[in-house]
Motif scaffolding. Structure first.
Motif, PDB file in Angstrom:
ATOM      1  N   ARG A   1      -9.662   0.755  10.978  1.00 27.48           N
ATOM      2  CA  ARG A   1     -10.103  -0.187  11.468  1.00 27.48           C
ATOM      3  C   ARG A   1      -9.949   0.777  12.850  1.00 27.48           C
ATOM      4  O   ARG A   1     -10.434   0.573  13.508  1.00 27.48           O
ATOM      5  CB  ARG A   1      -8.600  -1.341  11.605  1.00 27.48           C
ATOM      6  N   LEU A   2      -8.524   1.894  12.847  1.00 29.30           N
ATOM      7  CA  LEU A   2      -8.588   2.428  14.336  1.00 29.30           C
ATOM      8  C   LEU A   2     -10.262   3.427  13.606  1.00 29.30           C
ATOM      9  O   LEU A   2     -10.926   3.847  14.892  1.00 29.30           O
ATOM     10  CB  LEU A   2      -7.376   3.270  14.607  1.00 29.30           C
TER      11      LEU A   2
ATOM     12  N   THR B   1      -4.430   0.167   9.706  1.00 24.69           N
ATOM     13  CA  THR B   1      -4.427  -0.205  11.411  1.00 24.69           C
ATOM     14  C   THR B   1      -5.222   1.408  10.687  1.00 24.69           C
ATOM     15  O   THR B   1      -6.383   1.188  11.658  1.00 24.69           O
ATOM     16  CB  THR B   1      -3.028   0.599  10.897  1.00 24.69           C
TER      17      THR B   1
ATOM     18  N   CYS C   1      -3.923   7.325  18.790  1.00 22.69           N
ATOM     19  CA  CYS C   1      -3.178   6.496  17.876  1.00 22.69           C
ATOM     20  C   CYS C   1      -3.644   6.560  16.176  1.00 22.69           C
ATOM     21  O   CYS C   1      -2.634   6.580  15.974  1.00 22.69           O
ATOM     22  CB  CYS C   1      -3.818   5.126  17.322  1.00 22.69           C
TER      23      CYS C   1
ATOM     24  N   LEU D   1      -7.678   6.085  21.605  1.00 23.65           N
ATOM     25  CA  LEU D   1      -7.568   5.152  19.712  1.00 23.65           C
ATOM     26  C   LEU D   1      -7.453   6.456  19.695  1.00 23.65           C
ATOM     27  O   LEU D   1      -7.020   6.790  17.878  1.00 23.65           O
ATOM     28  CB  LEU D   1      -9.497   4.829  20.162  1.00 23.65           C
TER      29      LEU D   1
ATOM     30  N   GLN E   1     -12.700   2.881  12.611  1.00 20.76           N
ATOM     31  CA  GLN E   1     -13.937   2.414  12.591  1.00 20.76           C
ATOM     32  C   GLN E   1     -14.059   1.771  14.051  1.00 20.76           C
ATOM     33  O   GLN E   1     -15.394   2.617  14.954  1.00 20.76           O
ATOM     34  CB  GLN E   1     -13.735   1.309  12.427  1.00 20.76           C
ATOM     35  N   LEU E   2     -13.161   1.791  15.335  1.00 20.26           N
ATOM     36  CA  LEU E   2     -12.859   1.450  16.362  1.00 20.26           C
ATOM     37  C   LEU E   2     -13.695   3.309  17.198  1.00 20.26           C
ATOM     38  O   LEU E   2     -14.838   3.086  18.323  1.00 20.26           O
ATOM     39  CB  LEU E   2     -12.005   1.637  16.757  1.00 20.26           C
TER      40      LEU E   2
END
Lengths: 172, 172
Positions: free
Chosen positions: B131-132, B128, B115, B112, B134-135
Motif C-alpha cells: 500500500r505504501l 502495508t 515509512c 511515505l 502504491q501511495l
DNA sequence: TGGTTATTTCTGTAATTACAGAAATGTTAT
DNA sequence: ATAACATTTCTGTAATTACAGAAATAACCA
C-alpha cells in the motif's frame, strides 16, 4: 487491530495532511487506517486501533461514505458492518477531484456569475467587472479541465501523469 | 473603501471557499478585497472595508505575504504601507500550486518514504508495504506533475488549459 | 415477545481557532 | 530628543470545532 509504529506514523501524517486540506483529522485517520488494513474493519476495531470514541468513528465513516471513499461490506457470520476503502489510489484521487469540483468549484463559478450579472446591472466600477470576468474565465477553464480529468479511468489518469513532459511540451 | 453589494458578495464567497481549503476566512477575505481594489490599499482601509480589527489585518497580510500573494507598495507622500495582490489569476494559481506542493506534497512524500524504509526493516505486513508503495508511486507522479506545471508561465498554463480535449485525447 | 448486540444521534465539555483591543515596538518628522 | 503616526506582538475572550460518553434507535435472535 494492533498498529505497528509504521502504521501509526502513516496514520498520523495522513490525518495531518487531510486536516490541512480542510478534512477533519479523525476522518482522515480512519481513512488512512482503512487504506492500510488488509481486510474490511468493523467500527469497534477502528475505535480500538485509533483510540477514539465509537461515536467519532461512526461519524467519520459517514463522512467518508459521503465522499464515496468508503463502502460497507458484510462478513459471513458477523452481524457487524465492516468497512473498506478503495484499493486504487488513482480512483480515490479522481473521486476526490469530482467531489471537490462539485462542492467548491461549481458553487464558486455560480456565485461569480451572479456577481458579474449584478455588477453589470448596478454599474459597479470597471475594475470590479473586469476582475470578475478574469476570475470567471479562469474558473470556467478549471471547471472544464476538472470535468475531463474526472471522467478518465484510473489507468488513463495514471498514464496521463506518466506522459509528463510530453503534455507540457504542447505549450512549453 | 466603501464596498458595493457585489463586492461584499464576492468577498464573502471567496472567504468561504478559502476556508474550505484550509485558509483562514479573514485571510481569504483580505485577499478577495485586494483583488477587487483598483489600487493598493493601506491596512486601515482594509480594516474599515471588512470591519475587522487592525491586528487581524496585519496578521492576514503577513500570511498572504508568506504565500507570495501580496506585496507592499509605497505611495508618494503617504507614510503607510499599501498592499496589492497579483493582477494575473493564472500567476496566482501557479504560486499557490508551488506553495502547496512545497508545504504538503513534499513532506508527505518524505514521510511515505520513511515509512516504506522502516516497514521494510521492521518486517511489516506485505499489505502495508504494498500500500505504501502504491501511495509513493502516486505521490511521485503528482509531485513531478506539479513541478512541471508550476514552472509554466501564466500564459502557457492558460494555453494548456485551453487545449483541453487535445491533452486528454492523448490517453483517452 | 424480550433480550442482546450494533449503530446513530444527542448532549456537554474540552480543545482549538479566531479575533478584538491593549500594549509594545518601530518609524518618520520636527 | 519627543511627538505623531504606523505596525506588530501580546493577551484575554468569544466562537467554533472536535469529540467522548450517554441515551436513543435499530437490527437480529431466541
Amino acid at each position: 487491530m494492533k498498529l505497528t509504529p509504521v502504521m501509526e506514523k502513516f496514520i498520523l501524517h495522513w490525518g495531518e495532511m487531510g486536516w490541512r486540506w480542510g478534512i477533519n483529522r479523525s476522518v482522515a485517520q480512519v481513512h488512512a487506517l482503512l487504506m492500510l488494513a488488509p481486510k474490511p474493519l468493523p467500527a469497534d476495531e477502528i475505535c480500538e486501533s485509533l483510540d477514539v470514541a465509537r461515536s467519532n468513528v461512526s461519524n467519520s465513516i459517514k463522512e467518508l461514505q459521503g465522499w464515496g471513499l468508503v463502502r460497507v461490506v458484510h462478513v459471513f457470520g458477523d452481524r457487524r458492518e465492516h468497512f473498506e476503502t478503495l484499493r486504487d489510489v488513482w480512483e480515490m484521487f479522481l473521486i476526490i477531484l469530482r467531489e471537490r469540483k462539485k462542492r467548491e468549484i461549481d458553487p464558486t463559478l455560480h456565485a461569480l456569475r451572479e456577481c458579474a450579472t449584478e455588477a453589470a446591472k448596478s454599474k459597479d466600477a470597471d475594475h470590479t467587472t473586469e476582475r470578475l470576468a478574469q476570475l470567471i474565465e479562469f474558473m470556467e477553464l478549471s471547471s472544464n479541465w476538472a470535468d475531463k480529468a474526472q471522467a478518465l479511468s484510473p489507468t488513463s489518469a495514471k498514464r496521463l501523469c506518466q506522459l509528463g513532459d510530453k503534455v507540457f511540451r504542447l505549450v512549453g
